[in-house]
Design a protein around this motif. Structure first.
Motif, PDB file in Angstrom:
ATOM      1  N   ASN A  80       0.810  -1.213   0.000  1.00 39.73           N
ATOM      2  CA  ASN A  80       0.000   0.000   0.000  1.00 39.73           C
ATOM      3  C   ASN A  80       0.846   1.266   0.000  1.00 39.73           C
ATOM      4  OD1 ASN A  80       0.979  -0.502   2.520  1.00 39.73           O
ATOM      5  ND2 ASN A  80      -0.910  -0.063   3.616  1.00 39.73           N
ATOM      6  N   LYS A  81       0.185   2.407   0.014  1.00 42.81           N
ATOM      7  CA  LYS A  81       0.879   3.689   0.063  1.00 42.81           C
ATOM      8  C   LYS A  81       1.515   3.890   1.436  1.00 42.81           C
ATOM      9  CE  LYS A  81      -2.270   5.975  -3.185  1.00 42.81           C
ATOM     10  NZ  LYS A  81      -3.249   7.087  -3.360  1.00 42.81           N
ATOM     11  N   GLN A  98       2.047   5.443   4.869  1.00 45.96           N
ATOM     12  CA  GLN A  98       1.020   6.030   5.736  1.00 45.96           C
ATOM     13  C   GLN A  98       1.202   7.530   5.976  1.00 45.96           C
ATOM     14  OE1 GLN A  98      -1.701   4.150   5.835  1.00 45.96           O
ATOM     15  NE2 GLN A  98      -1.877   3.942   8.053  1.00 45.96           N
ATOM     16  N   HIS A  99       2.453   7.997   6.116  1.00 47.43           N
ATOM     17  CA  HIS A  99       2.631   9.410   6.475  1.00 47.43           C
ATOM     18  C   HIS A  99       2.235  10.367   5.351  1.00 47.43           C
ATOM     19  CE1 HIS A  99       6.802   8.771   4.749  1.00 47.43           C
ATOM     20  NE2 HIS A  99       6.452   9.902   4.164  1.00 47.43           N
ATOM     21  N   ASP A 108      -8.269   7.935   5.269  1.00 56.52           N
ATOM     22  CA  ASP A 108      -7.443   7.361   4.207  1.00 56.52           C
ATOM     23  C   ASP A 108      -6.374   6.435   4.780  1.00 56.52           C
ATOM     24  OD1 ASP A 108      -8.832   8.672   2.232  1.00 56.52           O
ATOM     25  OD2 ASP A 108      -7.472  10.387   2.159  1.00 56.52           O
ATOM     26  N   ARG A 109      -5.877   6.770   5.956  1.00 58.19           N
ATOM     27  CA  ARG A 109      -4.886   5.908   6.620  1.00 58.19           C
ATOM     28  C   ARG A 109      -5.500   4.558   6.981  1.00 58.19           C
ATOM     29  NH1 ARG A 109      -0.238   7.939   9.756  1.00 58.19           N
ATOM     30  NH2 ARG A 109       0.332  10.008   8.989  1.00 58.19           N
ATOM     31  N   ASN A 129      -6.157   2.533   3.923  1.00 58.22           N
ATOM     32  CA  ASN A 129      -4.906   2.148   3.275  1.00 58.22           C
ATOM     33  C   ASN A 129      -4.351   0.836   3.824  1.00 58.22           C
ATOM     34  OD1 ASN A 129      -2.694   2.724   1.443  1.00 58.22           O
ATOM     35  ND2 ASN A 129      -1.483   3.233   3.249  1.00 58.22           N
ATOM     36  N   VAL A 130      -4.529   0.597   5.117  1.00 55.05           N
ATOM     37  CA  VAL A 130      -3.974  -0.613   5.736  1.00 55.05           C
ATOM     38  C   VAL A 130      -5.014  -1.710   5.948  1.00 55.05           C
ATOM     39  CG1 VAL A 130      -2.103   0.611   6.898  1.00 55.05           C
ATOM     40  CG2 VAL A 130      -4.299   0.312   8.079  1.00 55.05           C
ATOM     41  N   THR A 163      -1.662   7.722  14.150  1.00 53.83           N
ATOM     42  CA  THR A 163      -3.101   7.554  14.370  1.00 53.83           C
ATOM     43  C   THR A 163      -3.421   6.186  14.975  1.00 53.83           C
ATOM     44  OG1 THR A 163      -3.394   6.680  12.136  1.00 53.83           O
ATOM     45  CG2 THR A 163      -3.652   9.058  12.431  1.00 53.83           C
ATOM     46  N   CYS A 190      -3.447   3.391  13.166  1.00 54.46           N
ATOM     47  CA  CYS A 190      -4.103   2.546  12.168  1.00 54.46           C
ATOM     48  C   CYS A 190      -3.279   1.306  11.828  1.00 54.46           C
ATOM     49  CB  CYS A 190      -4.372   3.342  10.888  1.00 54.46           C
ATOM     50  SG  CYS A 190      -5.609   4.641  11.081  1.00 54.46           S
ATOM     51  N   THR A 191      -1.980   1.484  11.630  1.00 55.26           N
ATOM     52  CA  THR A 191      -1.137   0.363  11.196  1.00 55.26           C
ATOM     53  C   THR A 191      -1.034  -0.712  12.269  1.00 55.26           C
ATOM     54  OG1 THR A 191       0.169   1.779   9.719  1.00 55.26           O
ATOM     55  CG2 THR A 191       1.147  -0.315  10.393  1.00 55.26           C
ATOM     56  N   GLU A 214      -4.363  -2.339  13.009  1.00 54.18           N
ATOM     57  CA  GLU A 214      -4.776  -3.325  12.011  1.00 54.18           C
ATOM     58  C   GLU A 214      -4.048  -4.643  12.234  1.00 54.18           C
ATOM     59  OE1 GLU A 214      -6.798  -4.933   8.702  1.00 54.18           O
ATOM     60  OE2 GLU A 214      -7.151  -3.069   9.806  1.00 54.18           O
TER      61      GLU A 214
END
Length: 212
Positions: free
Chosen positions: A144-145, A147-148, A154-155, A158-159, A185, A187-188, A191
């Motif tokens: 994926n893209k 994260q930063h 979107d974050r 993305n994950v 955030t 998110c990573t 997840e």
């Protein structure tokens, strides 16, 4: 100290992982950086409600140290940084018994570009210090893209579903500590924690070096 050690220390002195100052052989970090250690470490949650702790904040010399470790091929800094995370883990999770310590994985393409996974270096150091097995539990199948470069939802998108459990039998009913370098955030690492929990582990907690 042997002559060989003296020569080694002369040409390759021990340096502070954050500001790069020369320090004594037995020191992990310089006194100036110790004086900047935050009084209160981050104790919050990643996305999904998984508890996450971080001993430092992503600013000043701590930010410089992370950037050097992560992007400038100074993976040796991870040893000192990992050791510095251990005390916070003991304070925060001292009442928990972890069966496994693991790391947020990189996609194979990113791993080949960088040459190493900085989160794995931190996790392996922590595992060694705590005498807990380090185990690779996840793989990242979605390239994926970064994260930063993203914000907000979107974050998270993305994950989403970017990770898979390698072998569910390795994590079944286990208490797991997952390690990353930075939480922004959440998110990573959130997840990853969610993927482990759905895969059958008993408990999953998170720890990062810095909170951004």
């Amino acid at each position: 100290m042997s002559i060989a050690d003296k020569i080694k220390n002369f040409f390759f002195p021990n340096r502070c992982p954050f500001c790069n100052k020369v320090i004594e052989e037995k020191e992990i970090v310089c006194k100036d950086c110790i004086s900047k250690f935050p009084i209160n470490y981050f104790d919050g949650f990643a996305i999904g409600g998984f508890r996450c702790i971080s001993p430092f904040y992503y600013e000043d010399d701590f930010r410089k140290g992370i950037l050097n470790f992560k992007f400038y091929d100074k993976k040796y800094l991870g040893k000192s940084m990992g050791i510095l995370m251990v005390d916070t883990i003991k304070k925060s999770y001292g009442d928990l018994h972890f069966d496994i310590i693991t790391a947020v994985p990189l996609h194979n393409k990113r791993l080949k570009e960088r040459g190493y996974n900085q989160s794995e270096i931190l996790a392996r150091t922590i595992a060694e210090e705590l005498n807990i097995p380090y185990t690779e539990t996840l793989f990242k199948h979605k390239n994926n893209k970064v994260q930063h470069t993203l914000k907000g939802k979107d974050r998270m998108n993305n994950v989403k579903n970017a990770y898979k459990v390698i072998d569910k039998s390795l994590i079944k009913d286990k208490n797991i500590l997952i390690v990353d370098d930075i939480i922004t955030t959440g998110c990573t690492i959130g997840e990853c924690a969610k993927t482990l929990f759905k895969g059958g582990c008993n408990t999953v907690c998170c720890c990062t070096l810095c909170k951004a």
